[in-house]
Design a protein around this motif. Sequence first.
Motif, mmCIF file in Angstrom:
data_model
loop_
_atom_site.group_PDB
_atom_site.id
_atom_site.type_symbol
_atom_site.label_atom_id
_atom_site.label_comp_id
_atom_site.label_asym_id
_atom_site.label_seq_id
_atom_site.Cartn_x
_atom_site.Cartn_y
_atom_site.Cartn_z
ATOM 1 N N VAL A 172 0.848 -1.186 0.000
ATOM 2 C CA VAL A 172 0.000 0.000 0.000
ATOM 3 C C VAL A 172 0.887 1.241 0.000
ATOM 4 C CG1 VAL A 172 -0.185 0.029 2.530
ATOM 5 C CG2 VAL A 172 -1.929 1.176 1.149
ATOM 6 N N VAL A 173 0.454 2.247 -0.734
ATOM 7 C CA VAL A 173 1.153 3.532 -0.785
ATOM 8 C C VAL A 173 0.348 4.560 0.007
ATOM 9 C CG1 VAL A 173 1.909 5.430 -2.277
ATOM 10 C CG2 VAL A 173 2.216 3.056 -3.016
ATOM 11 N N GLU A 212 5.036 7.213 0.816
ATOM 12 C CA GLU A 212 5.534 6.099 1.614
ATOM 13 C C GLU A 212 5.028 4.786 1.015
ATOM 14 O OE1 GLU A 212 5.472 8.397 5.959
ATOM 15 O OE2 GLU A 212 3.959 6.883 5.463
ATOM 16 N N LEU A 213 5.874 3.770 1.047
ATOM 17 C CA LEU A 213 5.514 2.452 0.540
ATOM 18 C C LEU A 213 5.603 1.434 1.671
ATOM 19 C CD1 LEU A 213 4.923 0.458 -1.804
ATOM 20 C CD2 LEU A 213 7.404 0.349 -2.188
ATOM 21 N N ILE A 236 6.594 8.610 -6.417
ATOM 22 C CA ILE A 236 6.695 7.188 -6.715
ATOM 23 C C ILE A 236 5.363 6.674 -7.258
ATOM 24 C CG2 ILE A 236 8.332 6.914 -4.827
ATOM 25 C CD1 ILE A 236 6.102 4.999 -3.601
ATOM 26 N N ALA A 237 5.439 5.575 -8.023
ATOM 27 C CA ALA A 237 4.253 4.904 -8.556
ATOM 28 C C ALA A 237 4.552 3.419 -8.642
ATOM 29 C CB ALA A 237 3.887 5.457 -9.928
ATOM 30 N N VAL A 238 3.666 2.609 -8.097
ATOM 31 C CA VAL A 238 3.849 1.163 -8.155
ATOM 32 C C VAL A 238 3.479 0.679 -9.548
ATOM 33 C CG1 VAL A 238 3.107 -1.061 -7.231
ATOM 34 C CG2 VAL A 238 3.438 0.887 -5.699
ATOM 35 N N VAL A 239 4.291 -0.211 -10.107
ATOM 36 C CA VAL A 239 4.060 -0.780 -11.428
ATOM 37 C C VAL A 239 3.426 -2.152 -11.238
ATOM 38 C CG1 VAL A 239 5.088 -1.463 -13.621
ATOM 39 C CG2 VAL A 239 6.061 0.443 -12.314
ATOM 40 N N HIS A 240 2.261 -2.349 -11.801
ATOM 41 C CA HIS A 240 1.506 -3.579 -11.596
ATOM 42 C C HIS A 240 2.230 -4.775 -12.221
ATOM 43 C CE1 HIS A 240 -1.981 -5.749 -10.417
ATOM 44 N NE2 HIS A 240 -2.336 -6.096 -11.641
ATOM 45 N N ALA A 241 2.349 -5.852 -11.446
ATOM 46 C CA ALA A 241 3.003 -7.075 -11.934
ATOM 47 C C ALA A 241 2.318 -8.274 -11.289
ATOM 48 C CB ALA A 241 4.485 -7.064 -11.597
ATOM 49 N N THR A 242 1.256 -8.768 -11.909
ATOM 50 C CA THR A 242 0.443 -9.819 -11.300
ATOM 51 C C THR A 242 1.162 -11.157 -11.218
ATOM 52 O OG1 THR A 242 -0.500 -10.301 -13.473
ATOM 53 C CG2 THR A 242 -1.713 -8.785 -12.061
ATOM 54 N N ALA A 243 2.155 -11.388 -12.064
ATOM 55 C CA ALA A 243 2.787 -12.704 -12.119
ATOM 56 C C ALA A 243 3.904 -12.876 -11.103
ATOM 57 C CB ALA A 243 3.319 -12.958 -13.524
ATOM 58 N N PHE A 249 7.295 -3.842 -7.913
ATOM 59 C CA PHE A 249 8.082 -2.900 -8.703
ATOM 60 C C PHE A 249 7.485 -1.503 -8.583
ATOM 61 C CE2 PHE A 249 8.431 -7.115 -10.422
ATOM 62 C CZ PHE A 249 9.773 -7.257 -10.744
ATOM 63 N N PHE A 250 8.363 -0.515 -8.524
ATOM 64 C CA PHE A 250 7.880 0.866 -8.477
ATOM 65 C C PHE A 250 8.878 1.770 -9.187
ATOM 66 C CE2 PHE A 250 10.640 0.651 -4.773
ATOM 67 C CZ PHE A 250 11.253 1.898 -4.724
ATOM 68 N N THR A 251 8.383 2.906 -9.642
ATOM 69 C CA THR A 251 9.260 3.935 -10.196
ATOM 70 C C THR A 251 9.372 5.073 -9.195
ATOM 71 O OG1 THR A 251 7.412 5.049 -11.317
ATOM 72 C CG2 THR A 251 8.662 3.412 -12.587
ATOM 73 N N ARG A 252 10.526 5.661 -9.137
ATOM 74 C CA ARG A 252 10.700 6.897 -8.369
ATOM 75 C C ARG A 252 11.288 7.936 -9.314
ATOM 76 N NH1 ARG A 252 14.981 4.430 -4.018
ATOM 77 N NH2 ARG A 252 16.641 3.804 -5.470
#
Length: 699
Positions: A172-173, A212-213, A236-243, A249-252
């Motif tokens: 959660v962010v 915050e992550l 920051i933004a979380v990058v969705h990765a269901t597998a 994964f996230f970008t800053r």
Amino acid sequence: MRYMRKDRCFLMILLCVPLLLPAQKANYGAAGKYDVPELEKVVGSMELVPFFINETDKCWFHWEEANGKRNYYFVDPDKKSVRLLDDKPEPKTKPVNEKSHLPGDVSPNRQWQLYSRNHNLYLKKAGDTVESQLSRDAQLYYSFCINEFDTSTTHVLASEAHWMRDSKYFYVVREDNRKVQTVSLMHAMAARPWIETKKYQYPADKDVTQYELFIGNTQSRQLQQINISKWADQAIAVVHATASDKEIFFTRKKRTGDEIELCAVDLATGHVRTIIHEVSRPYINPDLFAVSIIEGGKEIIWWSDRSGWGHYYLYDSAGNLKSEITPGNWTAGRIVSIDTLKKELYVYGYGKEPNRNPYLQHLYKVSFDGKKQTLLTPENAHHRVFFSPTGNYFIDNFSRIDQEPKTILRDKKGLFICDIIKPDLHSLYATGWKMPEPFMVKAADGITDLYGIMWKPYDFDSTKKYPIISQVYPGPQIETVWPNFTVFDKYNNTSLAQVGFIVVVMGHRGGSPYRNKAYATYGYGNMRDYALADDVSGLQQLARRYSFIDSSRVGIIGHSGGGAMAATAICTYPDFYKVAVASAGNHDNNIYFRSWGETFNGIKEIADTATGKVSFRFKVEVNQSLAKNLKGHLLLVTGEVDNNVQPANTYRMADALIKAGKDFDMLVLPNQNHHYEGLYKTYYENKVRHYFGKHLLGE
């Protein structure tokens, strides 16, 4: 002899009469006839959005006829058929699991509930009465709740909360906006006028949103904050990765907007590793940048304009570059679909096809290794597609500003399967409506191609001289030069032209991210002025090209960024533009959205070597400094409660004009936000027509 002299004088007067005839009359009746509400009565749907059935290739869609009747159609790709349905299809629903009604966010195995109360985060096993409180420091503007202002009941989490597949971990962010300052708007039309106050960040603000992550564990019922810090005021933004059930994964992104990283967090240990580090000056393109995680992180697809063109690149899990997926002198846009088995990417592209408008959107299939690129939508038009759930077929809506829309079905190779539908425009043409005309001019550099659209009065007479009005929007995230067929253009230019004007829109260097990087970033550091020279140059070229354009009667109009540009233009080129309408203009970008101004105009990072602390400086030219130059007629317009471009922008410009002793006009639309609605929109558009009619046609 005396009479003869009088006769000769009378004859000379007669010969001069054409020069003394009344000015061209404004045709407000025609403007009303082709106003959007009137055209809507004779036009139905232009393109379709499919509803696929049970994850198959079959779909249905609804379609409105010009008379307002709504029809429903069924498409069967296997039979290459499209048939009319008697009624709207009933959605086929699966049996409802009663646990789906549990409050909060439910884990994939349906065993856990994650929710917030009084801003804090809670975890509970489904069906259990015992809950675990995971946080105790949350509060207003520092909350885990999607609705921060309602703490009376249990709520779902913000959209940044997400479960991993095994239901053991979740992340959660949380945003911290406690120190972010506020702005206020007065709602004067309420029974008791009230003030609306909200958090709003200005460029170079000292206190901005902090991120915050957290990673949560259902077995330990603990919430761990991850150390993600690197740059001051990073986003920051979380990058969705269901597998993946091992990492998230996230970008800053740096506040200066020119550096970004892709990182991964080990779910078990909380360790952060950097995978990709990108530097792109002057800024990372926020409109086209994208990243996709393939097979849980085994491969990564990453967008970059490092080559001078926007393209996708393939990396391995460690961040090693494997290939450029979409090489060439063209721009790769949004990813439509990814075939991970065949290692193929379906992506929109711009400017790849020679001798075509570079803003036309085409669909391409490209191999991950970049060696094979296939055009799937060959028509010289703007394409918008929808893939079926299986990926075997896609629906293709396509048109051009001067070409009627059509919708067809194709297979995944781009091969034509069958026609689906096209709009019936007979009623529209029966009104006398005509398509606008595309054109091309050169930028002020004499080299760069600029694309535009022209609207004429429908009683156009090429032997007459018409004033010209430039409807502008400087970008940089979009140009209002529509590549696809349009009847209801956003700014109602069709109607304005009928008053008796030539109305044009055109691109300007710096106006769009869909060209090359040099074009997209042209306005960096010069947000106020960069589009002006190209607009003047384009209008002058049109006047030389077409004898029916009167370059001595030039108007300009714009909304939002276009409103700011209109005011800038008439105050920078006061002898060229005679009339301007500046609607909802961000005349002072010191008080406009932080991320917009800091990205596209630039912000300087200043480090204090003694303390190690970082501060930021923002400098931008404002329209107030140009007020002293005004000569022509300027109408300033704002919505009373505009929470996008605050009315303060317009008031500051008005204040500067008053202090400069300049005559101008002003309209405040009560109870209107950034986009005017209903009778207020009608009033505004009538005001615009009469304003230009008065000052360009001399009515």
